[in-house]
Design a protein around this motif. Structure first.
Motif, PDB file in Angstrom:
ATOM      1  N   GLY A  93       0.800  -1.243   0.308  1.00 40.44           N
ATOM      2  CA  GLY A  93      -0.161  -0.194  -0.050  1.00 40.44           C
ATOM      3  C   GLY A  93       1.201   1.686  -0.106  1.00 40.44           C
ATOM      4  N   VAL A  94       0.692   2.573   1.335  1.00 43.17           N
ATOM      5  CA  VAL A  94       1.190   3.692   0.704  1.00 43.17           C
ATOM      6  C   VAL A  94       2.390   3.471   1.661  1.00 43.17           C
ATOM      7  CG1 VAL A  94       1.101   5.437   1.602  1.00 43.17           C
ATOM      8  CG2 VAL A  94      -1.077   4.805   0.530  1.00 43.17           C
ATOM      9  N   SER A  95       3.233   4.130   1.229  1.00 44.22           N
ATOM     10  CA  SER A  95       4.466   3.998   1.944  1.00 44.22           C
ATOM     11  C   SER A  95       5.672   5.147   1.926  1.00 44.22           C
ATOM     12  CB  SER A  95       5.399   2.639   1.375  1.00 44.22           C
ATOM     13  OG  SER A  95       5.806   3.026   0.139  1.00 44.22           O
ATOM     14  N   ASP A  96       5.840   5.516   2.893  1.00 40.68           N
ATOM     15  CA  ASP A  96       7.365   6.709   2.753  1.00 40.68           C
ATOM     16  C   ASP A  96       8.326   6.877   1.856  1.00 40.68           C
ATOM     17  OD1 ASP A  96       5.287   7.862   4.432  1.00 40.68           O
ATOM     18  OD2 ASP A  96       6.986   7.601   6.400  1.00 40.68           O
ATOM     19  N   GLY A  97       8.204   7.835   1.273  1.00 43.12           N
ATOM     20  CA  GLY A  97       8.767   7.983   0.137  1.00 43.12           C
ATOM     21  C   GLY A  97      10.359   8.378   0.803  1.00 43.12           C
ATOM     22  N   PHE A  98      11.153   8.307  -0.345  1.00 37.52           N
ATOM     23  CA  PHE A  98      12.638   9.116   0.640  1.00 37.52           C
ATOM     24  C   PHE A  98      13.059  10.377   1.015  1.00 37.52           C
ATOM     25  CE2 PHE A  98      16.456  11.405  -0.672  1.00 37.52           C
ATOM     26  CZ  PHE A  98      17.671  10.881   0.217  1.00 37.52           C
ATOM     27  N   TRP A  99      12.469  11.110   0.153  1.00 31.41           N
ATOM     28  CA  TRP A  99      12.301  12.368   1.199  1.00 31.41           C
ATOM     29  C   TRP A  99      11.296  12.421   2.203  1.00 31.41           C
ATOM     30  CZ3 TRP A  99      15.753  14.911   0.272  1.00 31.41           C
ATOM     31  CH2 TRP A  99      16.090  15.396  -1.764  1.00 31.41           C
ATOM     32  N   ASP A 100      10.044  11.667   2.151  1.00 36.49           N
ATOM     33  CA  ASP A 100       9.649  11.608   3.297  1.00 36.49           C
ATOM     34  C   ASP A 100      10.329  10.829   4.819  1.00 36.49           C
ATOM     35  OD1 ASP A 100       6.554  12.368   2.647  1.00 36.49           O
ATOM     36  OD2 ASP A 100       6.852  10.253   1.235  1.00 36.49           O
ATOM     37  N   ASN A 101      10.890   9.643   4.189  1.00 32.20           N
ATOM     38  CA  ASN A 101      11.969   9.837   5.873  1.00 32.20           C
ATOM     39  C   ASN A 101      12.901  10.754   6.101  1.00 32.20           C
ATOM     40  OD1 ASN A 101      11.014   7.501   5.634  1.00 32.20           O
ATOM     41  ND2 ASN A 101      11.700   6.043   4.209  1.00 32.20           N
TER      42      ASN A 101
END
Length: 409
Positions: A203-211
């Motif tokens: 499903g929805v997962s955090d991208g590189f910039w979110d992390n």
């Protein structure tokens, strides 16, 4: 007949045959069922909203310029909603199944747990009583073996043994039935966890910039305070420290711009912050020197003005480097002679060793506000450079004030 053992005389009852402690299973099935239903319902609403937005995005509905303006945004939103709905619906279903299993295990084990804890003291007391009776019997037998005269008959343990057997039988009725329903619940728990993990992975997962945002935001916070310190140094100090402050300010400006762009890309920033950071690194005072750029150009450059512009872009580094080399060269004659005995490694080593002395030499503090402003403006040589440098100084001060205002609000 149950053989008495130290196991039955302890304060805490033993673990079950499956190695479990007899305890209540935590959780409220009713609350979990309600939450599961709400999550599943939210997933359904997201799916319907995504389907509606998709009609706008692919042009099935909505004609005209006004719809064209939002069509791209509708595409981005419907894709996110569709992914989120595919995560929420199975998550709600998984939680609902777990709530059912939790309700079942609590119905099967709560009365067993209560009964086991209620009857265990009886087992413990009966065990102690039986042990005491067995001790009296052993003492009688010992005296008989040593021909010690005794009164009465040999003590009996029949009554204590019967009470102990009855207490253990009652307690085991609760205790022994604990494992089976708990095994079923544990399997349901593992299934629910696996389902949620699988749904989250798909499903929805955090991208590189979110992390990366926590690091970026902390970096921007540090850069803000470093920038204020450098601004104070540039305003009140002249000499090598001012040159170093200019170099660091250029680095801080570029990193701040990159950080604001990263925040904007992650959906946590705004164009105003990016624009302010971008304007802050534009050297307006140096751009005012465009009329004299050929003086800065490489000798024989095919495009002298372009070459000069590139040099002006890194002018802080060039000024600092020239001043440091002059300082070190005055103390070690011949260090920078072309074809001399000193190589690049030796030169860099001497630069590093003499940097502290260089930064401590020739600095002065000024008290004139006008001179401080001229320092921020780059000590302009003419009116055009004064205008450009004043713009630089204005944006340096405004950037600090805006940042301070955001943190205080």
């Amino acid at each position: 007949m149950t053989e008495n053992s130290y196991v039955y005389s302890r304060e805490d009852m033993p673990r079950t045959d499956g190695g479990r402690r007899v305890r209540h299973i935590d959780g409220d099935p009713g609350v979990i069922t309600t939450e599961a239903g709400e999550i599943e319902s939210l997933g359904e609403k997201m799916a319907r909203a995504a389907a509606t937005l998709q009609l706008f995005a692919d042009g099935t509905v909505g004609k005209g310029a006004s719809f064209d303006a939002i069509r791209e945004q509708a595409k981005e939103v419907y894709e996110d909603l569709d992914v989120a709905s595919r995560r929420y619906r199975p998550s709600g279903a998984a939680l609902g199944r777990y709530a059912t299993a939790l309700s079942a295990v609590q119905s099967s084990t709560d009365w067993r747990v209560d009964g086991a804890h209620r009857t265990w003291p009886d087992v413990r007391d009966a065990s102690w009583a039986l042990s005491s009776a067995e001790g009296d019997q052993r003492e009688f037998d010992r005296n008989e073996d040593h021909d010690i005269e005794q009164t009465g008959t040999r003590p009996s343990t029949a009554g204590e043994q019967g009470a102990f057997d009855s207490a253990v039988e009652t307690w085991e009725m609760y205790w022994s039935g604990y494992d089976a329903p708990v095994e079923t619940w544990e399997a349901a728990y593992e299934t629910a966890c696996s389902s949620l993990e699988r749904t989250n992975a798909n499903g929805v997962s955090d991208g590189f910039w979110d992390n990366a945002m926590p690091f970026v935001e902390v970096m921007l916070e540090i850069l803000f305070y470093v920038g204020i310190a450098l601004l104070i140094v540039a305003f009140f100090v002249t000499g090598p420290l001012a040159l170093l402050a200019a170099v660091l300010a250029a680095v801080v400006g570029v990193l701040s711009l990159l950080g604001e762009i990263a925040k904007l890309n992650a959906g946590r920033g705004d164009w105003q912050s990016v624009a302010l950071a971008a304007v802050g690194i534009i050297p307006f005072g140096k751009l005012a020197k465009l009329g004299r750029l050929a003086d800065f150009a490489d000798v024989g450059a095919r495009f002298p003005r372009l070459s000069g512009a590139l040099r002006l872009g890194g002018d802080e580094f060039l000024q600092y480097g020239r001043a440091l080399d002059d300082f070190v060269g005055a103390r070690i004659p011949g260090l920078f002679d072309v074809g001399g005995p000193h190589g690049l490694n030796s030169q860099n080593l001497m630069r590093m060793l003499h940097t502290p002395a260089f930064l401590a030499d020739g600095n002065s503090v000024i008290t004139s506000v006008a001179q401080g402003w001229r320092n921020l403006a780059g000590n302009p040589a003419n009116a055009l450079e004064a205008v450009g440098g004043s713009i630089d100084a204005y944006f340096q001060v405004m950037d600090s004030l805006v940042g301070a205002g955001d943190r205080l609000s």
